[in-house]
Design a protein around this motif. Sequence first.
Motif, PDB file in Angstrom:
ATOM      1  N   GLU A   1       0.827  -1.209   0.000  1.00 26.98           N
ATOM      2  CA  GLU A   1       0.000   0.000   0.000  1.00 26.98           C
ATOM      3  C   GLU A   1       0.863   1.263   0.000  1.00 26.98           C
ATOM      4  OE1 GLU A   1      -3.014  -0.107   3.053  1.00 26.98           O
ATOM      5  OE2 GLU A   1      -3.503  -2.179   2.546  1.00 26.98           O
ATOM      6  N   ARG A   2       1.977   1.241   0.717  1.00 26.39           N
ATOM      7  CA  ARG A   2       2.876   2.403   0.722  1.00 26.39           C
ATOM      8  C   ARG A   2       3.485   2.625  -0.656  1.00 26.39           C
ATOM      9  NH1 ARG A   2       7.321   1.809   4.354  1.00 26.39           N
ATOM     10  NH2 ARG A   2       6.904  -0.414   4.500  1.00 26.39           N
TER      11      ARG A   2
ATOM     12  N   THR B   1       0.825   4.147  -2.953  1.00 23.00           N
ATOM     13  CA  THR B   1       0.707   5.572  -2.651  1.00 23.00           C
ATOM     14  C   THR B   1       1.887   6.340  -3.235  1.00 23.00           C
ATOM     15  OG1 THR B   1      -0.525   5.097  -0.626  1.00 23.00           O
ATOM     16  CG2 THR B   1       0.534   7.265  -0.776  1.00 23.00           C
TER      17      THR B   1
END
Length: 108
Positions: A8-9, A12
Amino acid sequence: MSDEPLKERIETWMVGQMPIIQMHGGESVVREANPETGEVVVELGGTCSHCGISNITAQNIKADLIRDFEEVRDVVVRVPDTGEMTSDTVEGGRGGELQFSTEGSDHF
């Protein structure tokens, strides 16, 4: 370090650092991000499959992910020979289910 999962990082990060992909009609998907092994697999699709500089984009993604994420040690960026663009993406052209060639991990 963030409590947010590595995958997820990186998603992003892709939205913030690589907006040019989406601006040119491309898409990207983080397929794997293993914090234990440091391996990350990113797939590019859409117009990236026909772009003459997708190899430069791939090299930039590799270098930047290794630089910006302490746990990332190896990055593979795949670019399809053919594939359908999908509408199942998140902001910045990220997150779709792309169709890719199996010729090799760095096929351009």
